[in-house]
Write a protein that holds these residues in place. Structure first.
Motif, PDB file in Angstrom:
ATOM      1  N   CYS A  39      -8.574  18.698  24.538  1.00  0.00           N
ATOM      2  CA  CYS A  39      -8.846  17.403  25.146  1.00  0.00           C
ATOM      3  C   CYS A  39      -7.535  16.698  25.452  1.00  0.00           C
ATOM      4  N   ASP A  40      -7.436  16.137  26.654  1.00  0.00           N
ATOM      5  CA  ASP A  40      -6.253  15.336  27.000  1.00  0.00           C
ATOM      6  C   ASP A  40      -6.659  13.906  27.364  1.00  0.00           C
TER       7      ASP A  40
ATOM      8  N   CYS B   8     -11.955  20.348  24.502  1.00  0.00           N
ATOM      9  CA  CYS B   8     -12.550  19.635  25.638  1.00  0.00           C
ATOM     10  C   CYS B   8     -13.962  20.139  25.922  1.00  0.00           C
ATOM     11  N   THR B   9     -14.881  19.220  26.129  1.00  0.00           N
ATOM     12  CA  THR B   9     -16.237  19.575  26.562  1.00  0.00           C
ATOM     13  C   THR B   9     -16.523  19.096  27.977  1.00  0.00           C
ATOM     14  N   CYS B  10     -15.692  18.185  28.494  1.00  0.00           N
ATOM     15  CA  CYS B  10     -15.958  17.663  29.845  1.00  0.00           C
ATOM     16  C   CYS B  10     -15.467  18.624  30.918  1.00  0.00           C
TER      17      CYS B  10
ATOM     18  N   ALA C 244      -9.032  13.111  29.537  1.00  0.00           N
ATOM     19  CA  ALA C 244      -9.582  13.047  30.897  1.00  0.00           C
ATOM     20  C   ALA C 244     -11.036  12.611  30.890  1.00  0.00           C
ATOM     21  N   HIS C 245     -11.771  12.882  29.802  1.00  0.00           N
ATOM     22  CA  HIS C 245     -13.191  12.508  29.745  1.00  0.00           C
ATOM     23  C   HIS C 245     -13.381  11.006  29.881  1.00  0.00           C
TER      24      HIS C 245
ATOM     25  N   PRO D 297     -14.629  15.218  23.007  1.00  0.00           N
ATOM     26  CA  PRO D 297     -14.174  16.519  22.526  1.00  0.00           C
ATOM     27  C   PRO D 297     -14.900  16.905  21.244  1.00  0.00           C
TER      28      PRO D 297
HETATM   29  S1  FES Z   1     -13.488  16.128  26.411  1.00  0.00           S
HETATM   30 FE1  FES Z   1     -12.507  16.841  28.238  1.00  0.00          FE
HETATM   31  S2  FES Z   1     -10.624  15.761  28.268  1.00  0.00           S
HETATM   32 FE2  FES Z   1     -11.622  15.010  26.491  1.00  0.00          FE
END
Ligand code: FES
Length: 79
Positions: A71-72, A60-62, A74-75, A11
């Motif tokens: 961001c949770d 979140c970047t993913c 999930a990445h 993130p």
């Molecule tokens: S960067 Fe997407 S859930 Fe952490």
């Protein structure tokens, strides 16, 4: 719906002023985590979110978070 591009696997921490923001949901923006219009022609639209006060957030970047734009974790499950 197609899968988003994984723009990053961590993130982005940002301290933001109160206001309205547009988070990139497609993962194609070159200005992560913000929308730059690169979703044009895809199934994706940017996510608008609003902060009522100055706040430090983890964005979140993913593009796989179940709680976007935040961001949770999930990445950590991505290959
Ligand atoms: S960067 Fe997407 S859930 Fe952490």
């Amino acid at each position: 719906m197609s899968d988003p591009v994984v723009a990053g696997k961590n993130p982005i921490e940002a301290t933001l002023e109160a206001g309205e923001y547009w988070w990139c949901s497609c993962g194609r923006s070159r200005n992560q985590p913000w929308c730059d219009g690169s979703h044009a022609g895809t199934d994706f639209t940017p996510l608008r979110f609003r902060l009522e006060a100055k706040e430090t957030v983890w964005l979140c970047t993913c593009k796989h978070s179940a709680n976007p734009p935040y961001c949770d974790g999930a990445h950590e499950l991505l290959d």
